[in-house]
Design a protein around this motif. Structure first.
Motif, mmCIF file in Angstrom:
data_model
loop_
_atom_site.group_PDB
_atom_site.id
_atom_site.type_symbol
_atom_site.label_atom_id
_atom_site.label_comp_id
_atom_site.label_asym_id
_atom_site.label_seq_id
_atom_site.Cartn_x
_atom_site.Cartn_y
_atom_site.Cartn_z
ATOM 1 N N GLY A 179 42.719 15.617 -13.647
ATOM 2 C CA GLY A 179 42.771 16.661 -14.663
ATOM 3 C C GLY A 179 42.473 18.048 -14.134
ATOM 4 O O GLY A 179 42.252 18.984 -14.913
ATOM 5 N N GLY A 180 42.473 18.205 -12.822
ATOM 6 C CA GLY A 180 42.194 19.508 -12.237
ATOM 7 C C GLY A 180 41.705 19.346 -10.812
ATOM 8 O O GLY A 180 41.674 18.248 -10.259
ATOM 9 N N GLY A 181 41.302 20.475 -10.225
ATOM 10 C CA GLY A 181 40.877 20.470 -8.835
ATOM 11 C C GLY A 181 39.461 20.953 -8.656
ATOM 12 O O GLY A 181 38.518 20.388 -9.210
ATOM 13 N N VAL A 182 39.308 22.049 -7.914
ATOM 14 C CA VAL A 182 37.982 22.517 -7.545
ATOM 15 C C VAL A 182 37.123 22.850 -8.767
ATOM 16 O O VAL A 182 35.908 22.629 -8.756
ATOM 17 N N LEU A 183 37.722 23.347 -9.836
ATOM 18 C CA LEU A 183 36.935 23.745 -11.003
ATOM 19 C C LEU A 183 36.310 22.556 -11.720
ATOM 20 O O LEU A 183 35.189 22.644 -12.219
ATOM 21 N N ILE A 184 37.034 21.435 -11.761
ATOM 22 C CA ILE A 184 36.524 20.297 -12.516
ATOM 23 C C ILE A 184 35.883 19.241 -11.622
ATOM 24 O O ILE A 184 35.085 18.419 -12.085
ATOM 25 N N ASN A 185 36.199 19.288 -10.338
ATOM 26 C CA ASN A 185 35.660 18.276 -9.424
ATOM 27 C C ASN A 185 34.441 18.778 -8.669
ATOM 28 O O ASN A 185 33.395 18.120 -8.643
ATOM 29 N N GLN A 186 34.536 19.961 -8.057
ATOM 30 C CA GLN A 186 33.434 20.465 -7.241
ATOM 31 C C GLN A 186 32.511 21.433 -8.000
ATOM 32 O O GLN A 186 31.313 21.476 -7.732
ATOM 33 N N ASP A 187 33.041 22.231 -8.924
ATOM 34 C CA ASP A 187 32.284 23.353 -9.489
ATOM 35 C C ASP A 187 31.597 23.151 -10.834
ATOM 36 O O ASP A 187 31.017 24.124 -11.348
ATOM 37 N N PRO A 188 31.625 21.988 -11.460
ATOM 38 C CA PRO A 188 30.989 21.898 -12.782
ATOM 39 C C PRO A 188 29.534 22.349 -12.810
ATOM 40 O O PRO A 188 29.096 22.964 -13.792
ATOM 41 N N ASP A 354 41.858 28.905 -27.107
ATOM 42 C CA ASP A 354 42.790 28.177 -27.966
ATOM 43 C C ASP A 354 42.895 26.758 -27.395
ATOM 44 O O ASP A 354 43.642 26.509 -26.449
ATOM 45 N N GLU A 355 42.139 25.835 -27.971
ATOM 46 C CA GLU A 355 42.045 24.482 -27.413
ATOM 47 C C GLU A 355 43.366 23.728 -27.481
ATOM 48 O O GLU A 355 43.684 22.938 -26.584
ATOM 49 N N ASN A 356 44.133 23.948 -28.518
ATOM 50 C CA ASN A 356 45.420 23.262 -28.641
ATOM 51 C C ASN A 356 46.419 23.768 -27.608
ATOM 52 O O ASN A 356 47.187 22.987 -27.039
ATOM 53 N N LEU A 357 46.401 25.083 -27.358
ATOM 54 C CA LEU A 357 47.295 25.635 -26.339
ATOM 55 C C LEU A 357 46.934 25.094 -24.966
ATOM 56 O O LEU A 357 47.823 24.732 -24.183
ATOM 57 N N PHE A 358 45.629 25.035 -24.662
ATOM 58 C CA PHE A 358 45.235 24.479 -23.372
ATOM 59 C C PHE A 358 45.693 23.031 -23.248
ATOM 60 O O PHE A 358 46.225 22.624 -22.209
ATOM 61 N N TYR A 359 45.500 22.256 -24.290
ATOM 62 C CA TYR A 359 45.901 20.848 -24.255
ATOM 63 C C TYR A 359 47.402 20.729 -23.999
ATOM 64 O O TYR A 359 47.839 19.909 -23.175
ATOM 65 N N ASP A 360 48.199 21.530 -24.669
ATOM 66 C CA ASP A 360 49.649 21.477 -24.482
ATOM 67 C C ASP A 360 50.033 21.839 -23.045
ATOM 68 O O ASP A 360 50.893 21.185 -22.434
ATOM 69 N N LYS A 361 49.398 22.877 -22.491
ATOM 70 C CA LYS A 361 49.692 23.278 -21.115
ATOM 71 C C LYS A 361 49.272 22.190 -20.130
ATOM 72 O O LYS A 361 49.960 21.947 -19.121
ATOM 73 N N LEU A 362 48.132 21.551 -20.401
ATOM 74 C CA LEU A 362 47.680 20.466 -19.530
ATOM 75 C C LEU A 362 48.665 19.298 -19.563
ATOM 76 O O LEU A 362 48.974 18.698 -18.518
ATOM 77 N N GLN A 363 49.182 18.975 -20.749
ATOM 78 C CA GLN A 363 50.148 17.882 -20.856
ATOM 79 C C GLN A 363 51.403 18.173 -20.047
ATOM 80 O O GLN A 363 52.012 17.267 -19.467
ATOM 81 N N GLU A 364 51.805 19.437 -19.997
ATOM 82 C CA GLU A 364 52.963 19.803 -19.185
ATOM 83 C C GLU A 364 52.715 19.488 -17.714
ATOM 84 O O GLU A 364 53.609 19.009 -17.001
ATOM 85 N N GLN A 365 51.483 19.771 -17.256
ATOM 86 C CA GLN A 365 51.140 19.472 -15.864
ATOM 87 C C GLN A 365 51.108 17.962 -15.625
ATOM 88 O O GLN A 365 51.583 17.474 -14.599
#
Length: 374
Positions: A179-188, A354-365
């Motif tokens: 679900g992501g890279g450095v931001l969600i894996n190393q930097d939380p 905008d949580e829904n917009l983020f979710y939609d963009k994530l689904q595209e990825q």
């Protein structure tokens, strides 16, 4: 209740580490009662190591409904945290979740709502909140010693990861797998400490994330973000996994001076009088406020993961306030989601996002991901 029976979901590196200190009795008032893992070999090893005193389950759902545990420690992949926590709350269990709380805030908000409705103790494994350096920083800022914050800069680029690391698991560095890279894996931890130690969340963020920079991966591994705050303060957050040697330097400037944390030391350049007061009364065109440099003493200690587990146990047994309430996991995740969304939309992102917009963009990825199983 005089002892909390804990179940662990996921026996990877983190889950096994938690299990070992519980087995050794290092958390007063807690015992490891059960474990769950989808891999039969992990359960077999657990049985061989810990015997019949620790029950094993092939699914977390079975463990949650077994009556064998009072609370659960979730050590599973990021996407699974909210779903498993919500299920655990519905079974009347206390929950301690590994960081990050999840991948996207919409799902984590649902987890927070389930926690609030359950009446159970809900914590998150933000073990860096027990680090004496950041505890001291939080104390100095909250007491007013630094004055009103004006600028923050955190360069955290000592997360070096080679291509070999990313090749070690097909799920690594994929949108569907992590679900992501450095931001969600190393930097939380750093994203949490940024807002926890200062007491400030931005009003808006503009970020520039690079995906697969110098590495053959899908996700972000180089980020520069600029944040603005309601009081006029600004912040810059820079992180990467491809720089060697890297840097870890957190600098906070306030009305009464500047604090820098680097190389496990804290230095305070303290102004003799607040800058705003000096500026108001000074008549010398090239004068500066008198400044004193201090090396701030920081005591040892901070038991990290074990201390968070002990605190969570104490909260269940005695009502002790949590060091890291689970509800606060959404704050650091909001920062990382905002940085990605800013890059994907090539513009400013206001908080709350905008949580829904983020979710939609994530689904595209995820749809384009090499590990698109979700």
């Amino acid at each position: 209740m005089n002892k909390v029976r804990i179940g662990i979901v996921g026996l990877g590196n983190m889950g096994t580490g938690h299990a070992n200190y519980l087995i050794e009795g290092q958390v007063k008032g807690a015992e490891l009662a059960a474990v769950s893992d989808i891999r039969p070999e992990r359960l077999k090893l657990a049985q061989e190591q810990w015997g019949d005193n620790v029950r094993t389950f092939e699914s977390p759902e079975a463990m949650f409904r077994s009556g064998a545990i009072d609370g659960v420690l979730l050590c599973t992949p990021h996407y699974e945290h909210p779903l498993q926590a919500i299920d655990a709350f519905s079974c009347g269990l206390h929950v301690l979740v590994e960081k990050p709380a999840g991948v996207y805030t919409r799902q984590v908000r649902e987890m927070n709502e389930a926690a609030a409705g359950s009446g159970k103790v809900y914590g998150i494994m933000y073990n860096q909140r027990t680090n004496p350096l950041y505890m001291k920083l939080r104390g100095l800022i909250s007491s007013g010693e630094l004055g009103e914050i004006r600028r923050m800069n955190w360069i955290i680029t000592n997360w070096y990861r080679s291509q070999s690391y990313y090749n070690s698991g097909g799920w690594r560095a994929t949108w569907a797998g992590e679900g992501g890279g450095v931001l969600i894996n190393q930097d939380p931890h750093q994203l949490d400490l940024w807002q926890w130690a200062t007491g400030l969340m931005p009003t808006r963020i503009r970020a520039f994330c690079s995906f697969g920079k110098h590495r053959d991966i899908e996700v972000e591994n180089d980020v520069t973000a600029y944040a603005e705050y309601e009081n006029g303060a600004t912040g810059v957050f820079v992180t990467s996994t491809h720089e060697s040697p890297g840097t870890n330097r957190f600098e906070i400037s306030g009305n009464r001076g500047k604090i820098v944390i680097e190389d496990d030391k804290m230095t305070f350049w303290r102004l003799r009088q607040p800058e705003s007061e000096f500026n108001r009364t000074n008549t010398n065109a090239f004068a500066q406020p008198e400044c004193w440099k201090f090396e701030i003493p920081v005591s040892g200690g901070g038991a990290q993961h074990m201390e968070i587990t002990q605190n969570w146990t104490n909260a269940i047994l005695h009502g002790t306030p949590l060091i890291a309430p689970g509800e606060e996991g959404i704050k650091g995740l909001t920062l990382s989601n905002a940085m990605l969304l800013s890059t994907w939309t090539d513009g400013w992102v206001d908080l709350p996002i905008d949580e829904n917009l983020f979710y939609d963009k994530l689904q595209e990825q995820i749809e384009r991901s090499a590990n698109s199983k979700r």
